[in-house]
Design an enzyme around this catalytic site. Structure first.
Site, short mmCIF file in Angstrom:
data_model
loop_
_atom_site.label_atom_id
_atom_site.label_comp_id
_atom_site.label_asym_id
_atom_site.label_seq_id
_atom_site.Cartn_x
_atom_site.Cartn_y
_atom_site.Cartn_z
N CYS B 103 -103.54 -77.28 -76.32
CA CYS B 103 -102.06 -77.53 -76.40
C CYS B 103 -101.63 -76.80 -77.62
CB CYS B 103 -101.86 -78.92 -76.23
SG CYS B 103 -99.91 -79.18 -76.09
N ASN B 207 -94.03 -83.10 -72.49
CA ASN B 207 -93.33 -82.84 -73.85
C ASN B 207 -93.28 -81.29 -73.93
OD1 ASN B 207 -96.10 -82.44 -74.34
ND2 ASN B 207 -96.20 -83.34 -76.31
N LEU B 210 -90.07 -74.69 -73.47
CA LEU B 210 -89.36 -73.43 -74.13
C LEU B 210 -88.05 -73.58 -74.47
CD1 LEU B 210 -89.58 -70.06 -72.09
CD2 LEU B 210 -87.67 -70.33 -73.34
N GLU B 211 -87.74 -73.20 -75.76
CA GLU B 211 -86.82 -73.49 -76.63
C GLU B 211 -86.38 -72.21 -77.01
OE1 GLU B 211 -86.55 -77.19 -78.60
OE2 GLU B 211 -86.19 -76.05 -80.21
N PRO B 382 -93.04 -78.11 -83.63
CA PRO B 382 -92.03 -78.48 -82.86
C PRO B 382 -91.29 -79.93 -83.15
CG PRO B 382 -94.04 -78.38 -81.54
CD PRO B 382 -94.37 -78.24 -83.25
N MET B 385 -86.17 -82.18 -78.84
CA MET B 385 -84.98 -81.36 -78.25
C MET B 385 -83.63 -81.51 -78.78
SD MET B 385 -84.86 -82.55 -74.51
CE MET B 385 -84.33 -84.35 -73.96
N HIS B 408 -98.56 -81.93 -86.59
CA HIS B 408 -98.55 -80.99 -85.31
C HIS B 408 -96.91 -81.13 -84.58
CE1 HIS B 408 -98.73 -84.20 -82.45
NE2 HIS B 408 -98.84 -83.43 -81.40
N GLY B 409 -96.19 -82.00 -85.09
CA GLY B 409 -95.16 -82.09 -84.42
C GLY B 409 -94.16 -83.45 -84.93
N LYS B 484 -87.24 -77.51 -70.12
CA LYS B 484 -88.17 -78.69 -70.06
C LYS B 484 -88.86 -78.82 -68.64
CE LYS B 484 -88.56 -81.78 -72.98
NZ LYS B 484 -89.58 -81.65 -74.19
#
Lengths: 150, 485
Positions: B103, B207, B210-211, B382, B385, B408-409, B484
């Protein structure tokens, strides 16, 4: 945190990243069936019941094996999960033909997701071994704790 | 009631908290959590610190059982965990990688500015949503035969570029050049091949996203410039992994590892940590299979990148070269890698498990592409959102303290059930629209599970790693449009 589910066959158990089930059964066979029903409750967000139109029903023979009953329930659920994601079906009924501590042979009924009144809302990646256990409680009921990776 | 961890944890620095190995018999090394005071309050109310202690049981573990500030309760390893094991007498654990092998995240820049997106965002999101399959069980448009599928597993992103899904330089800006060469497709189960067969080129659900974003703050202009980023730059962030293929590889090998634990007389506090010696057949097979799944994930993100470029070309009616749609970098955050690290005054090869942790190599590291040799490896973090995401770079201190790893986030703080409860009677799409963030989602359930409140504040997480000197902030991105699953 355990959120009581009205159907006492299983309860949802909260987990920060994933989700757990506490599953009950009068017998080991019922425990395995309720575990499968619980998993597809997670997948669809509702209890999946057999549909009347049997022309849409697909039948699968599930033969799972393991070296003990706790691993067997993981393999049983993973085998159902595999068919669910590769054949695009939702299971709605189960008949266990034969079961020991190390193997289970069952017939599972399913219908194609596109034909199902239930929607697939949750992707389950796998059944984990985290906090996995099967035991008989004081009342003689079989109980299993299973965490799913979602 | 006093939390037990307040007595167990020993503060070793402003952001460092150790779990001494005396905490539980069987721990081979201390645990070490990177966190601020406020993040620590959240962390000790979760089961994650116990999982940090559990990881310290892994045979051959060196240094510390590490946890990044986004740590939260996982299964086996905590999410946000890092563990390095010796190759000669250490183990490899599929639980230290997770079901979603490789991931990861990739960031694409553009020459576009905020004003260029005016009146185009809806069209852009619709087109991307239509082109890139997302959602539960999403099926891709690529149909591969077995032989071609095996090439994907062996070649990773390099296969995708050879097929025309991208540019040669994309490979340069992908961790491991998008291919782990130890991959052995011949040991992959038919089940894994079947499960992955229809899922190449899909975003998935949960989770993953694409943003479309805009850089709204730059912390180190020179380093940002080297990456092609400046304030106002439009970027695209993609978060996905190896889909059903990786899930099945992990499932297959966890079952094998359960037997290996008995065979090699390994004692573990959690069965999900099941492992095998790195030099055993079980350990070697898992590593080779994991490499196949890592390659699948890199091919997956590469195909998605290609379709993003196609959609941008269609909507803006100019070429991707003119649009400047270049890959900044691609990082894996669920993986085990054999890497060389300085340990006890000598350089040794170690197996570094990163379960919800990102590689953060410093400047001059030989594995970095020449473009980033002077500034360090881009690290992509990341957030949720509704808030922001970050680009960082790795520092030398990461090599000294964390086996070249960082966070990582944001890290979950609410369970999915609790998040859904939180959003009852709320319209999340409208709430985000009011903050100029457009969202398209396959499922309302996913959207509810992914609300900002379900996550820690990513800014706080990143700040810990920045202040600790492990990785430094370069730029911050604000979401504009989100897809999402």
């Amino acid at each position: 945190m355990i959120r009581k589910y009205k159907n006492k066959d299983f309860e949802l158990v909260d987990h920060t990243a994933d989700i757990g089930l506490k599953i009950y059964g009068k017998t080991k066979e019922e425990l395995f069936i309720n575990a499968a029903r619980g998993m597809f409750y997670l997948v669809t967000g509702s209890l999946v019941t057999p549909i009347n139109d049997k022309s849409l029903t697909k039948y699968y023979t599930i033969e799972s094996q393991a070296s003990n009953i706790t691993d067997l329930i993981v393999n049983w659920l993973n085998d159902l999960l595999y068919i669910h994601v590769t054949e695009f079906v939702i299971f709605d009924d189960y008949i266990i033909h034969n079961m020991t501590e190390e193997m289970i042979t069952a017939q599972a009924e399913a219908i194609k997701i596109k034909d199902s009144p239930n929607q697939v809302l949750q992707e389950i990646k796998a059944v984990t071994y985290h906090n996995l256990c099967i035991y008989q409680n004081q009342n003689g009921r079989w109980v299993a704790n299973i965490v799913f990776d979602i | 009631m006093k939390n037990k961890w307040e007595e167990v944890l020993i503060q070793k620095g402003p952001y460092i908290w150790d779990i001494p190995k005396e905490y539980r018999s069987g721990m081979l090394v201390d645990g070490r959590i990177y966190a601020s005071q406020s993040l620590l309050k959240q962390i000790i109310n979760d089961q994650a610190p116990d999982q940090v202690a559990n990881v310290a049981f892994l045979p051959g573990i060196v240094g510390y059982s590490l946890a990044m500030p986004d740590i939260h309760w996982g299964y086996g390893f905590p999410i946000g965990g890092v563990a390095a094991t010796r190759l000669d007498d250490g183990v490899i654990s599929p639980g230290g990688v997770g079901f979603d092998i490789n991931c990861g995240v990739r960031l694409i820049r553009s020459n576009l500015k905020l004003q260029d997106l005016k009146n185009k965002m809806n069209q852009l999101l619709e087109a991307l949503y239509k082109k890139i399959p997302s959602g539960v069980g999403s099926e891709g448009i690529l149909k591969l035969n077995i032989a071609e599928g095996k090439r994907v597993l062996a070649e990773g992103a390099q296969w995708a570029v050879e097929q025309g899904f991208g540019k040669k330089e994309d490979i340069t800006f992908t961790e491991e050049n998008g291919k782990m060469s130890q991959a052995n497709p011949d040991i992959i189960s038919n089940k894994a091949i079947q499960r992955g067969a229809t899922q190449l080129g899909t975003l998935g659900s949960g989770n993953h996203f694409l943003e479309i974003q805009v850089i709204d703050q730059v912390y180190q202009p020179e380093k940002a410039k080297q990456m092609g980023l400046e304030e106002g730059t439009i970027t695209i962030l993609v978060h996905t992994g190896s889909r059903g293929f990786g899930h099945q590889v992990c499932t297959d090998h966890l079952s094998i590892m359960q037997k290996a634990v008995q065979k090699y007389h390994i004692s573990l506090p959690d069965r999900q940590l099941a492992c095998a010696p790195l030099n055993s057949p079980e350990g070697k097979n898992y590593y080779q299979a994991m490499c196949c799944a890592a390659n699948f994930a890199w091919a997956n993100r590469q195909c998605i990148t290609h379709w993003i470029r196609e959609i941008f070309e269609q909507i803006f009616r100019i070429s991707q070269e003119e649009l400047g749609l270049n890959l900044i970098y691609d990082v894996a955050h669920n993986i085990a890698k054999i890497e060389v690290h300085q340990f006890h005054d000598s350089k040794v090869k170690l197996c570094v498990h990163r379960k919800g942790a990102t590689r953060a190599f410093p400047p001059q590291h030989p594995d970095l592409p020449p473009k980033y040799r002077e500034i360090g490896q881009p690290v992509l973090i990341p957030g949720d959102m509704g808030r922001c995401s970050f680009v960082l770079v790795g520092n030398e201190k990461a090599m000294q303290e964390t086996f070249g790893s960082t966070c990582h986030g944001a890290g979950r703080v609410l369970s999915r059930g609790a998040a859904k409860k939180e959003v009852r009677n709320r319209n999340i799409i409208e709430e985000l629209r009011a903050r100029n963030i457009m969202v398209k989602a396959r499922s309302k359930e996913t959207l509810a599970e992914e609300i900002s409140e379900a996550y820690k504040d990513v800014s706080e997480v990143v700040e810990v790693m920045d202040q600790s000197g492990i990785s430094s902030k370069v730029a911050r991105m604000r979401p504009l449009g989100v897809i999402k699953g």
